[in-house]
Write a protein that holds these residues in place. Structure first.
Motif, mmCIF file in Angstrom:
data_model
loop_
_atom_site.group_PDB
_atom_site.id
_atom_site.type_symbol
_atom_site.label_atom_id
_atom_site.label_comp_id
_atom_site.label_asym_id
_atom_site.label_seq_id
_atom_site.Cartn_x
_atom_site.Cartn_y
_atom_site.Cartn_z
ATOM 1 N N CYS A 57 0.838 -1.207 0.000
ATOM 2 C CA CYS A 57 0.000 0.000 0.000
ATOM 3 C C CYS A 57 0.874 1.258 0.000
ATOM 4 C CB CYS A 57 -0.898 0.012 1.232
ATOM 5 S SG CYS A 57 -2.158 -1.281 1.244
ATOM 6 N N VAL A 58 0.312 2.348 -0.542
ATOM 7 C CA VAL A 58 0.964 3.657 -0.520
ATOM 8 C C VAL A 58 0.081 4.604 0.271
ATOM 9 C CG1 VAL A 58 1.819 5.583 -1.881
ATOM 10 C CG2 VAL A 58 2.058 3.247 -2.748
ATOM 11 N N PHE A 59 0.655 5.210 1.324
ATOM 12 C CA PHE A 59 -0.081 6.140 2.176
ATOM 13 C C PHE A 59 0.439 7.546 1.896
ATOM 14 C CE2 PHE A 59 -0.137 2.042 4.270
ATOM 15 C CZ PHE A 59 -1.458 1.907 4.684
ATOM 16 N N MET A 60 -0.397 8.372 1.312
ATOM 17 C CA MET A 60 0.023 9.709 0.900
ATOM 18 C C MET A 60 0.034 10.704 2.062
ATOM 19 S SD MET A 60 0.663 9.091 -2.211
ATOM 20 C CE MET A 60 1.007 10.750 -2.794
ATOM 21 N N GLY A 61 -0.789 10.486 3.082
ATOM 22 C CA GLY A 61 -0.849 11.399 4.229
ATOM 23 C C GLY A 61 -0.248 10.784 5.472
ATOM 24 N N ARG A 64 9.173 7.637 4.499
ATOM 25 C CA ARG A 64 9.756 8.835 3.884
ATOM 26 C C ARG A 64 9.653 10.047 4.811
ATOM 27 N NH1 ARG A 64 10.791 7.262 -1.311
ATOM 28 N NH2 ARG A 64 9.486 5.568 -2.108
ATOM 29 N N GLY A 65 8.784 9.978 5.812
ATOM 30 C CA GLY A 65 8.707 11.009 6.842
ATOM 31 C C GLY A 65 9.270 10.479 8.150
ATOM 32 N N ASN A 66 9.006 11.186 9.226
ATOM 33 C CA ASN A 66 9.439 10.721 10.542
ATOM 34 C C ASN A 66 8.591 9.526 10.984
ATOM 35 O OD1 ASN A 66 11.390 12.808 10.833
ATOM 36 N ND2 ASN A 66 9.755 14.229 11.422
ATOM 37 N N ALA A 67 9.222 8.554 11.602
ATOM 38 C CA ALA A 67 8.519 7.363 12.085
ATOM 39 C C ALA A 67 8.690 7.262 13.592
ATOM 40 C CB ALA A 67 9.056 6.110 11.408
ATOM 41 N N LYS A 68 7.577 7.297 14.322
ATOM 42 C CA LYS A 68 7.605 7.207 15.785
ATOM 43 C C LYS A 68 6.792 5.988 16.217
ATOM 44 C CE LYS A 68 7.342 10.827 18.366
ATOM 45 N NZ LYS A 68 6.840 12.057 19.054
#
Length: 269
Positions: free
Chosen positions: A3-7, A58-62
């Motif tokens: 899956c691709v999550f855009m938000g 691609r963004g921050n992962a917490k």
């Protein structure tokens, strides 16, 4: 899967000034997924297993302060382009990060898990593995760190492998405790390495060092066995008495036939 999550993807938040956290009753799986923005699963509880294998952040992962009850948790071949944090998370099973890649800072401070395979991982920024608690084995073979890497004050109750790693900057093992075997074969430290107050305890026969309670139980059992043996010897002496020893002219020891016959008669009766 795929899956691709855009938000942003989040499993925590707040409502009317109250924090809201998510409870997952079964497995959570995001295999081969593409997270284009931030991911936040902090403070969530997962009763099953969790997998982000082959996913890219691609963004921050917490994923901080999570509680995961599953035995096999997969993060292998994942990639984090920015900051990745799993600080203070509690895994009741294995956490597998083999062949993963961290382009931003990666933090695993105070993480606890059963075993921790971290082989063939590439870290372009700071790697923080301090104050971890691993109940069994941990593997950091072929680890490549371009920036500061710390394992300080972590406790590994099984074996720990740090073989064939490459550390471009400081590698800090201050206060690290390994209760099993620790191996550093063929690792390269291009800057400096710190082993201040580090403890490596290699057991002789056991795979793991025994606990204090196990030592006390074994000591008590040995004490009782010794008391029982000593008591039986005293009873034997009361019944048969000590057998005197005689020597002949050459100084060779010979037994007293009469005494031997008396002992035999008593035993037959």
């Amino acid at each position: 899967i795929d899956c691709v999550f855009m938000g942003n993807v989040t499993a925590c938040g707040s409502y009317l000034k109250l924090s809201k956290n998510v409870w997952f009753e079964k497995n959570v799986s995001f295999v081969s997924c593409d997270f284009r923005k931030d991911l936040n699963f902090s403070n969530s509880t997962i009763m099953g297993q969790v997998s982000f294998a082959k996913s890219i952040f691609r963004g921050n992962a917490k994923l901080e302060n999570m509680t995961v009850h599953g035995k096999l948790n997969s993060f292998w071949e994942m990639e984090a382009e920015k900051a990745f944090s799993m600080a203070q998370s509690d895994f009741r099973g294995d956490v597998n990060f083999m062949d993963s890649k961290f382009n931003g800072a990666a933090s695993f401070q105070y993480l606890s898990a059963f075993s921790f395979p971290f082989n063939n991982v590439e870290c372009s920024d700071r790697l923080d593995l301090a104050n971890m608690t691993i109940s069994d084995n941990a593997f950091f073979n072929y680890l490549k760190c371009q920036k500061y890497a710390t394992f300080s004050f972590s406790k590994i109750y099984g074996n720990a492998d740090f073989m064939q790693g490459i550390y471009d900057e400081v590698a800090d093992y201050t206060g690290l405790t390994v209760l099993g075997k620790a191996r550093f074969n063929d690792s390269q430290y291009k800057d400096s390495v710190a082993f201040v107050d580090t403890m490596f305890i290699k057991p002789s026969e056991q795979n793991r060092v025994k606990t204090k309670e196990q030592f006390q139980a074994e000591a008590e059992a040995l004490k009782k066995a010794a008391e029982s043996l000593f008591g039986s010897e005293k009873e034997d002496r009361k019944e048969g008495g000590d057998v005197p020893v005689k020597t002949n002219a050459e100084g060779v020891q010979e037994s007293d036939n009469n005494n031997n016959q008396n002992i035999e008669n008593k035993s037959n009766n």
